[in-house]
Design a protein around this motif. Structure first.
Motif, PDB file in Angstrom:
ATOM      1  N   TRP A  50      41.440  31.746  52.442  1.00 15.90           N
ATOM      2  CA  TRP A  50      41.492  32.934  51.592  1.00 15.90           C
ATOM      3  C   TRP A  50      41.281  32.548  50.126  1.00 15.90           C
ATOM      4  O   TRP A  50      40.499  33.160  49.405  1.00 15.90           O
ATOM      5  CB  TRP A  50      42.859  33.607  51.782  1.00 15.90           C
ATOM      6  N   GLU A  88      37.730  31.582  49.507  1.00 11.12           N
ATOM      7  CA  GLU A  88      36.865  32.760  49.478  1.00 11.12           C
ATOM      8  C   GLU A  88      36.978  33.473  48.139  1.00 11.12           C
ATOM      9  O   GLU A  88      35.984  33.857  47.538  1.00 11.12           O
ATOM     10  CB  GLU A  88      37.265  33.697  50.623  1.00 11.12           C
ATOM     11  N   ARG A  89      38.213  33.637  47.675  1.00 12.63           N
ATOM     12  CA  ARG A  89      38.415  34.360  46.423  1.00 12.63           C
ATOM     13  C   ARG A  89      37.824  33.622  45.230  1.00 12.63           C
ATOM     14  O   ARG A  89      37.321  34.239  44.290  1.00 12.63           O
ATOM     15  CB  ARG A  89      39.924  34.596  46.165  1.00 12.63           C
ATOM     16  N   THR A  90      37.911  32.292  45.245  1.00 13.60           N
ATOM     17  CA  THR A  90      37.458  31.562  44.058  1.00 13.60           C
ATOM     18  C   THR A  90      35.965  31.253  44.080  1.00 13.60           C
ATOM     19  O   THR A  90      35.316  31.292  43.044  1.00 13.60           O
ATOM     20  CB  THR A  90      38.231  30.238  43.900  1.00 13.60           C
ATOM     21  N   GLN A 140      33.108  34.232  47.249  1.00 10.17           N
ATOM     22  CA  GLN A 140      32.908  35.626  46.879  1.00 10.17           C
ATOM     23  C   GLN A 140      31.768  35.834  45.879  1.00 10.17           C
ATOM     24  O   GLN A 140      31.155  36.887  45.827  1.00 10.17           O
ATOM     25  CB  GLN A 140      34.210  36.171  46.283  1.00 10.17           C
ATOM     26  N   TYR A 192      27.652  36.196  47.671  1.00 15.95           N
ATOM     27  CA  TYR A 192      27.264  37.035  48.805  1.00 15.95           C
ATOM     28  C   TYR A 192      25.780  37.381  48.860  1.00 15.95           C
ATOM     29  O   TYR A 192      25.217  37.553  49.925  1.00 15.95           O
ATOM     30  CB  TYR A 192      28.085  38.317  48.815  1.00 15.95           C
ATOM     31  N   LYS A 247      35.496  43.908  49.412  1.00 16.04           N
ATOM     32  CA  LYS A 247      35.885  42.566  48.964  1.00 16.04           C
ATOM     33  C   LYS A 247      37.146  42.096  49.665  1.00 16.04           C
ATOM     34  O   LYS A 247      37.260  40.944  50.069  1.00 16.04           O
ATOM     35  CB  LYS A 247      36.123  42.557  47.449  1.00 16.04           C
ATOM     36  N   ARG A 248      38.123  43.033  49.768  1.00 13.49           N
ATOM     37  CA  ARG A 248      39.378  42.679  50.415  1.00 13.49           C
ATOM     38  C   ARG A 248      39.140  42.362  51.896  1.00 13.49           C
ATOM     39  O   ARG A 248      39.672  41.396  52.435  1.00 13.49           O
ATOM     40  CB  ARG A 248      40.358  43.850  50.279  1.00 13.49           C
ATOM     41  N   TYR A 279      36.424  41.298  53.237  1.00 11.26           N
ATOM     42  CA  TYR A 279      35.737  40.007  53.335  1.00 11.26           C
ATOM     43  C   TYR A 279      36.716  38.850  53.212  1.00 11.26           C
ATOM     44  O   TYR A 279      36.690  37.908  53.998  1.00 11.26           O
ATOM     45  CB  TYR A 279      34.679  39.888  52.231  1.00 11.26           C
ATOM     46  N   SER A 280      37.615  38.939  52.218  1.00 10.84           N
ATOM     47  CA  SER A 280      38.574  37.847  52.019  1.00 10.84           C
ATOM     48  C   SER A 280      39.415  37.645  53.263  1.00 10.84           C
ATOM     49  O   SER A 280      39.627  36.518  53.717  1.00 10.84           O
ATOM     50  CB  SER A 280      39.494  38.140  50.840  1.00 10.84           C
ATOM     51  N   PHE A 307      37.399  36.093  56.084  1.00  8.57           N
ATOM     52  CA  PHE A 307      37.202  34.656  55.869  1.00  8.57           C
ATOM     53  C   PHE A 307      38.486  33.900  56.204  1.00  8.57           C
ATOM     54  O   PHE A 307      38.462  32.857  56.863  1.00  8.57           O
ATOM     55  CB  PHE A 307      36.802  34.403  54.414  1.00  8.57           C
ATOM     56  N   ALA A 308      39.624  34.463  55.760  1.00  5.63           N
ATOM     57  CA  ALA A 308      40.901  33.810  56.035  1.00  5.63           C
ATOM     58  C   ALA A 308      41.145  33.747  57.538  1.00  5.63           C
ATOM     59  O   ALA A 308      41.597  32.723  58.062  1.00  5.63           O
ATOM     60  CB  ALA A 308      42.030  34.573  55.346  1.00  5.63           C
TER      61      ALA A 308
END
Lengths: 368, 289
Positions: free
Chosen positions: B77, B80-82, B85, B88, B186-187, B189-190, B193-194
């Motif tokens: 997570w 992905e966030r750092t 993202q 894409y 976005k949420r 996706y995160s 990924f997590a």
């Protein structure tokens, strides 16, 4: 003469001066350092070869190390035959009694030199025809070339009796070129490698700036549209794949000469992705920048990995992530942006031209 | 004949681990078009987390499973966030960036924990073999096979029966229209990924008794998982399952007939030909941009 060509020629001239005079004369290199820098320069060629297929045409080849390895093994086979009296030693250990048929022609130096370019090109061409006829692109090209690379490396390691297996080909004789026995720690050898790099870059620049290169860039931007214009996209892609493979083979031959052995690690996934890293750091859209990227990253690696080996890999990974995130066009793009800003400031009062607008939007692109 | 059955079983147990790894990769790829080359490193992190659980806390493998899922999921997570993202709209660059992340994770483990291999013992009550005729099946491998089927079903349920799954499928179908309906892509996706990273971590836990736990263990696994995803068809769960079984069994059969290395080469060759013939995979999903 277009503006970009002019910049490229200036860049080539600067590189030419630095490589030929800067390193050996002004920094006063000798022996070990000359050998080290010959190694960096030879890697510049393979990075530049990748820039032709990746940056120019938009084909990400994750298997570039395979053709590089073929070139390096071909050179090593010639030197191994020259270096052993009867049969190469590892064949004796592996109970191979006669020299295999595909080793025999490598007695001849001229055959070796030609084969080192043609066989990689042939392999690249076969894979290219196989993929591009089916209009495979993007991620799938990356996967196929990666799978090919893994399979090829396994093959080389598996047939120990013919390839030296995990150890590779060691104990090579020095190359004898027109009666001159090459000493890889000499300035002459350094000039040979430097000359090869410059020659390869000239070929690359010629390709990029010819009409052929224009079509390649059109394919990168939109393969379908290029197809609708009546160009046979598959054959263009295959040809550039061949040329890229041949240049990689050339680079591999030089690399074997510098290090005096050929190893299956030259065909490993991490070496192959290393090439991608060099190319990305330098700037994939320019053949010169890609070569410079390889030289810079390897010089840094040489300096830093002496100090701390573990930390170097960490930094390499971090650099790579940062380059992809913030400099998708590498150092080349950074220099371009700075240059553009400076010239923009100069011409501040002039009305914005179409060209500069284009250059501006060009910086945010870089998707492939 | 028994040799063949033994080999088929070995192939199936390999396939079941490959399936869990590929499932995460397939969801991530299907949902966001990100080819995650750091996925193998998530497997490696899972294995090391399991080792840490056993070494410091005395947890068994089964007890560490939820723990590993959460830890590796959280790392995924964060990554992905750092980093991911921001990429894409550049699918090929995600390959490069995630490879860089993989190098860093590998090196981090090497510096912090050390390069030597670590030993994790399997659960006690799954020791021993089940023998049917002359076919010997280890209990642990049977457990792994059933566990992977359970993971497959759970993932399927997550995607089809829950609100999260509905939203995710909406985003896959059309990101911008989903956003118009108030779905925070976005949420989603995160979290996806997590989840994928967490699955990789679980796979890492499951293979610890079978593989040696070393920093480089993920690299070879990710190539295989990568092939499974591509052959299965983009983001298709059924496809990933079929492809994992196919690759596992092909490897097992080839290594029975020839040898291990040539077997692997044969599988890779088959995969290359298959991609050429069916570039969109065995079970292509009809998705739109």
């Amino acid at each position: 003469m277009s503006k970009i060509l002019k910049y490229d020629l200036v860049a080539l001239l600067v590189l030419f001066i630095i490589v030929l005079f800067g390193f050996p004369t002004f920094l006063g290199f000798d022996g070990y350092e000359l050998n080290l820098y010959s190694r960096y320069l030879s890697l510049g060629i393979v990075s530049m070869a990748l820039a032709l297929s990746w940056g120019t045409t938009g084909i990400l080849n994750l298997g570039q190390a395979a053709t590089f390895g073929i070139g390096s093994y071909i050179m090593a086979m010639h030197l191994k035959i020259k270096g052993s009296a009867d049969l190469p030693d590892f064949m004796v250990w592996n109970n191979v009694d006669v020299l295999p048929w595909f080793w025999v022609p490598f007695h001849s130096l001229s055959f070796t030199l030609v084969a080192g370019l043609l066989i990689p090109a042939l392999v690249g061409g076969l894979i290219g025809v196989f993929m591009f006829r089916a209009r495979i692109s993007g991620v799938f090209v990356a996967v196929i070339t990666l799978a090919f690379l893994v399979a090829f490396q396994l093959l080389v390691v598996n047939y120990q009796g013919y390839t030296g297996g995990q150890n590779g080909l060691t104990g090579l004789a020095p190359l004898t070129l027109f009666g001159w026995t090459v000493d890889t720690y000499s300035i002459q050898f350094y000039y040979l490698v430097a000359g090869c790099l410059i020659a390869a870059l000239v070929i690359g620049l010629y390709l990029v700036h010819s009409k052929f290169g224009l079509i390649l860039r059109a394919i990168r931007e939109d393969a379908n549209r290029t197809r609708f214009f009546g160009y046979n996209v598959a054959s263009y892609e295959t040809v550039i794949f061949c040329i890229s493979a041949a240049l990689a083979g050339w680079s591999g031959m030089l690399y074997t000469l510098v290090l005096q052995f050929a190893s299956p690690t030259y065909m490993s996934v991490s070496f192959s992705l290393g090439i991608v890293i060099w190319c990305a750091v330098g700037g994939r859209n320019s053949v010169i920048a890609a070569a410079v990227g390889a030289i810079i990253v390897n010089i840094l690696q040489g300096k830093l990995s002496d100090v701390y080996v573990e930390g170097w890999h960490m930094m390499l990974g971090a650099t790579f992530v940062l380059v992809v995130l913030f400099m998708p066009r590498g150092l080349h793009g950074l220099v371009g942006t700075v240059w553009h800003r400076l010239s923009q400031r100069k011409a501040d009062k002039k009305p914005q031209t179409v060209l500069s607008k284009k250059a501006k939007t060009g910086q945010t692109e870089g998707g492939r | 004949m028994d040799v063949v059955f033994n080999q088929l079983f070995a192939g199936l147990s390999m396939a079941s681990i490959l399936l869990i790894i590929a499932l995460g990769l397939a969801i991530i790829y299907g949902a966001m078009g990100v080819i995650n080359l750091a996925h193998g490193e998530f497997v490696m992190l899972g294995a090391y987390t399991t080792w840490a659980c056993q070494h410091y806390l005395g947890f068994g493998i089964l007890l560490s499973l939820p723990f590993v899922f959460v830890v590796v999921g959280a790392i995924g997570w964060l990554i992905e966030r750092t980093i991911v993202q921001r990429l894409y709209d550049r699918p090929l660059d995600t390959i490069l960036a995630t490879w860089g992340i993989g190098i860093m994770l590998q090196q981090l483990v090497r510096i912090v924990i050390g390069p030597e291999s670590r030993f994790v013992s399997g659960p006690d009550f799954l020791r021993g073999n089940l023998e049917i005729g002359n076919v010997v099946m280890s209990n642990y491998r049977i457990f792994v096979i059933f566990f992977s089927i359970a993971v497959l079903l759970a993932t399927w349920a997550l995607l089809t029966k829950t609100e999260f799954g509905t939203k995710l499928r909406a985003v896959i179908q059309n990101r911008s229209i989903s956003e118009c309906y108030g779905i925070e892509s976005k949420r989603i996706y995160s979290l996806t990924f997590a989840y994928g990273a967490g699955l990789a971590g679980i796979a890492g836990t499951l293979i610890t008794p079978l593989f040696s736990t070393i920093p480089t263990m993920g690299t070879s696994l990710v190539v295989d998982a990568f092939l499974v995803v591509i052959i299965g068809g983009l983001g298709s769960i059924i496809g990933a399952a079929a492809a994992a079984v196919m690759i596992g069994e092909l490897t097992a059969m080839f290594s029975l007939v020839i040898n291990d290395t040539l077997g692997r080469i044969g599988v890779l060759a088959c995969v290359i030909v298959l991609i050429r013939l069916r570039p969109r995979g065995l079970f292509p999903e009809n998705t739109r941009g």
